[in-house]
Design a protein around this motif. Structure first.
Motif, PDB file in Angstrom:
ATOM      1  N   PRO A 320      22.711  29.703  -4.885  1.00 25.50           N
ATOM      2  CA  PRO A 320      22.180  30.861  -4.183  1.00 25.50           C
ATOM      3  C   PRO A 320      21.373  31.756  -4.822  1.00 25.50           C
ATOM      4  CG  PRO A 320      24.602  30.396  -4.235  1.00 25.50           C
ATOM      5  CD  PRO A 320      24.185  29.763  -4.878  1.00 25.50           C
ATOM      6  N   SER A 321      20.352  32.572  -4.226  1.00 23.33           N
ATOM      7  CA  SER A 321      19.046  33.071  -4.780  1.00 23.33           C
ATOM      8  C   SER A 321      19.603  34.363  -5.744  1.00 23.33           C
ATOM      9  CB  SER A 321      18.121  33.440  -3.995  1.00 23.33           C
ATOM     10  OG  SER A 321      18.516  34.399  -2.912  1.00 23.33           O
ATOM     11  N   LEU A 322      20.846  34.906  -5.100  1.00 23.53           N
ATOM     12  CA  LEU A 322      21.529  36.147  -5.855  1.00 23.53           C
ATOM     13  C   LEU A 322      22.097  35.698  -7.286  1.00 23.53           C
ATOM     14  CD1 LEU A 322      23.247  38.016  -2.891  1.00 23.53           C
ATOM     15  CD2 LEU A 322      21.023  38.514  -4.051  1.00 23.53           C
ATOM     16  N   GLU A 323      22.186  34.495  -7.473  1.00 22.47           N
ATOM     17  CA  GLU A 323      23.137  34.209  -8.451  1.00 22.47           C
ATOM     18  C   GLU A 323      22.035  33.497  -9.832  1.00 22.47           C
ATOM     19  OE1 GLU A 323      26.353  31.325  -7.849  1.00 22.47           O
ATOM     20  OE2 GLU A 323      27.193  32.464  -6.304  1.00 22.47           O
ATOM     21  N   ILE A 324      20.738  33.674  -9.569  1.00 20.28           N
ATOM     22  CA  ILE A 324      19.625  33.006 -10.272  1.00 20.28           C
ATOM     23  C   ILE A 324      19.225  33.904 -11.158  1.00 20.28           C
ATOM     24  CG2 ILE A 324      17.382  31.974 -10.285  1.00 20.28           C
ATOM     25  CD1 ILE A 324      18.030  30.327  -7.881  1.00 20.28           C
ATOM     26  N   ARG A 325      18.900  33.619 -12.485  1.00 21.33           N
ATOM     27  CA  ARG A 325      18.174  34.382 -13.316  1.00 21.33           C
ATOM     28  C   ARG A 325      17.011  33.568 -13.821  1.00 21.33           C
ATOM     29  NH1 ARG A 325      18.942  35.332 -19.059  1.00 21.33           N
ATOM     30  NH2 ARG A 325      17.995  37.422 -19.653  1.00 21.33           N
ATOM     31  N   LEU A 326      15.782  34.187 -13.966  1.00 25.40           N
ATOM     32  CA  LEU A 326      14.666  33.524 -14.138  1.00 25.40           C
ATOM     33  C   LEU A 326      14.169  34.133 -15.381  1.00 25.40           C
ATOM     34  CD1 LEU A 326      12.809  33.033 -10.775  1.00 25.40           C
ATOM     35  CD2 LEU A 326      14.277  31.285 -11.863  1.00 25.40           C
ATOM     36  N   LEU A 389      12.377  37.557 -15.445  1.00 24.12           N
ATOM     37  CA  LEU A 389      11.505  38.027 -14.118  1.00 24.12           C
ATOM     38  C   LEU A 389      12.273  38.626 -13.180  1.00 24.12           C
ATOM     39  CD1 LEU A 389       9.500  34.607 -13.571  1.00 24.12           C
ATOM     40  CD2 LEU A 389       8.979  36.602 -14.797  1.00 24.12           C
ATOM     41  N   VAL A 390      12.536  39.809 -13.156  1.00 23.70           N
ATOM     42  CA  VAL A 390      13.417  40.499 -12.425  1.00 23.70           C
ATOM     43  C   VAL A 390      12.967  40.750 -10.862  1.00 23.70           C
ATOM     44  CG1 VAL A 390      14.193  41.844 -14.561  1.00 23.70           C
ATOM     45  CG2 VAL A 390      12.428  42.911 -13.105  1.00 23.70           C
ATOM     46  N   ASP A 391      13.790  40.895 -10.016  1.00 28.38           N
ATOM     47  CA  ASP A 391      13.819  41.057  -8.536  1.00 28.38           C
ATOM     48  C   ASP A 391      12.618  42.155  -8.507  1.00 28.38           C
ATOM     49  OD1 ASP A 391      15.566  39.237  -8.388  1.00 28.38           O
ATOM     50  OD2 ASP A 391      17.241  40.445  -7.893  1.00 28.38           O
TER      51      ASP A 391
END
Length: 418
Positions: A320-326, A389-391
């Motif tokens: 899920p994209s909410l759980e991703i940290r880049l 890379l923050v939202d």
């Protein structure tokens, strides 16, 4: 002959003969008597001329710059052959004439014409503008409102701009550089399937005649990969599911204004962040990517924002994209605080070695070990600079300057936010 009106505006001579039932003999009488030797603007609109009077070729009109032939029942450009000899003619109005084509036999060239008004004519399709670059080589302003060609395509303005490279104003609206670029790229994408479907060279040559801008657009923006694949079947097409092709694209040079020039080659690698002291995650979060899915190489436009980038990576790793940290791993290194002095109390002096160590080549072996230990300590004084890379709605090109980027993909533990 009293129907004409002669006006002088700022020393500029303008002759209006609109809707005056003017005939060829009357025009001959007017001009041969040289009553108006410095005419700069002449209007013959709403006169059923069908064609220009023959004496036009012999008239001495060196200063004529504007000619209005609106509603003169002209169906082709052939009757205007005498206008090609006027040295100063720059603006021509053919508004409301039953024009169905701009082609002429033999070819007519208006070398000085810069603006033409084709409003409310009967030009059927956008193919009607093909002769314009040849017939009007210096044309920069065009009006095509209220013509059938406007309704012949869902995006007539874009196609018209792409077909006419010298055009700067269309229907009284200036054409900025970014609009021309978008129009040419759009036009290139619409005609590529036509060239891709051509089975023999004769068909492709016919398409080049129908779309003469094809070669110019391919030179400026690069030939579409599907066309390259068609001509060279051994070359495998690159796609989003082929990481090998993306690796090859790292060294590929794209034209400056092409789509490929705006691509960044991302190398994504997955790294679990759960420490040993944390409780085990739920069963639904234990499914992490397999070894073959740890690293992916993809070419992505630099205009994409972080939200869309995370959504793409989420589909790539089934997270899920909410759980991703880049985390962007740069090539720059930053110093870190050194270790405590008591931790560095060690000696590499050869005096501390025993005689046994110095014998049989043990000295060289010991020196190599010391160098390795010292290198490890020195390396610990520096750390690679990392940027999260923050939202954001900012494009990824805001953080990345080059054409390549290495990004670490981590999975957040959303339980800490509960």
């Amino acid at each position: 002959m009293n129907a004409y009106i002669l006006c002088f505006v700022c020393q500029r001579e303008i002759l209006h003969l609109s809707d005056a039932n003017v005939t060829s003999s009357k025009i001959r009488t007017l001009c041969t008597q040289r009553r108006f030797p410095n005419i700069q603007s002449l209007s013959l609109a709403f006169n059923p001329l069908h064609e220009l009077p023959s004496p036009f070729l012999d008239l001495q009109l060196p200063n004529l710059t504007i000619l209005d032939l609106s509603s003169c029942d002209l169906s082709t450009l052939q009757p205007l052959s005498q206008l090609t000899h006027l040295p100063s003619l720059s603006t021509l109005s053919l508004r409301s004439n039953p024009l169905t084509t701009l082609s002429t036999q033999p070819l007519l060239i208006f070398p000085h014409l810069r603006a033409i008004d084709l409003t409310s004519t009967d030009l059927p399709t956008l193919l009607s503008v093909i002769p314009i670059p040849t017939t009007f080589p210096k044309l920069s302003s065009l009006k095509t409102s209220h013509t059938p060609l406007i309704t012949s395509h869902p995006s007539p303005r874009l196609i018209t701009i792409a077909r006419l490279p010298g055009l700067t104003i269309l229907n009284n609206t200036p054409i900025p550089p970014h609009e021309r670029q978008n129009a040419e790229l759009y036009y290139l994408s619409t005609i590529t399937p036509l060239f891709l479907a051509a089975k023999v060279d004769e068909e492709e040559m016919d398409l080049v005649k129908e779309h003469p801008q094809w070669k110019y657009l391919c030179e400026r923006y690069g030939e579409p990969e599907s066309i390259t694949q068609k001509r060279n079947p051994r070359t495998s097409p690159s796609g989003i599911n082929s990481s090998k092709d993306d690796e090859n694209n790292k060294t590929k040079i794209y034209p400056p204004l092409s789509l490929g020039a705006n691509l960044i080659t991302f190398t994504f690698h997955y790294q679990p962040t759960l420490s040993s002291s944390d409780p085990p995650p739920p069963q639904s979060q234990q499914d992490k990517p397999t070894e073959s899915q740890q690293q992916h190489i993809r070419s992505i436009p630099k205009q994409i924002d972080i939200y869309r980038l995370k959504a793409f990576v989420g589909r790539l790793y089934s997270i899920p994209s909410l759980e991703i940290r880049l985390v962007l791993e740069t090539d720059e290194w930053d110093p870190v605080p050194a270790a405590k002095p008591e931790d560095d109390d060690w000696s590499c002096s050869e005096d501390e070695w025993s005689e046994d160590d110095k014998s049989a080549g043990d000295v060289d072996l010991r020196q190599n070990e010391i160098r390795k230990e010292k290198g490890k300590k020195d390396k610990n004084l520096w750390a690679r600079r990392e940027i999260e890379l923050v939202d954001s709605t900012r494009p990824v090109g805001f953080w990345i300057e080059g054409k390549e980027a290495r990004v670490r993909v981590e999975r957040r533990d959303l339980r800490m936010f509960k």
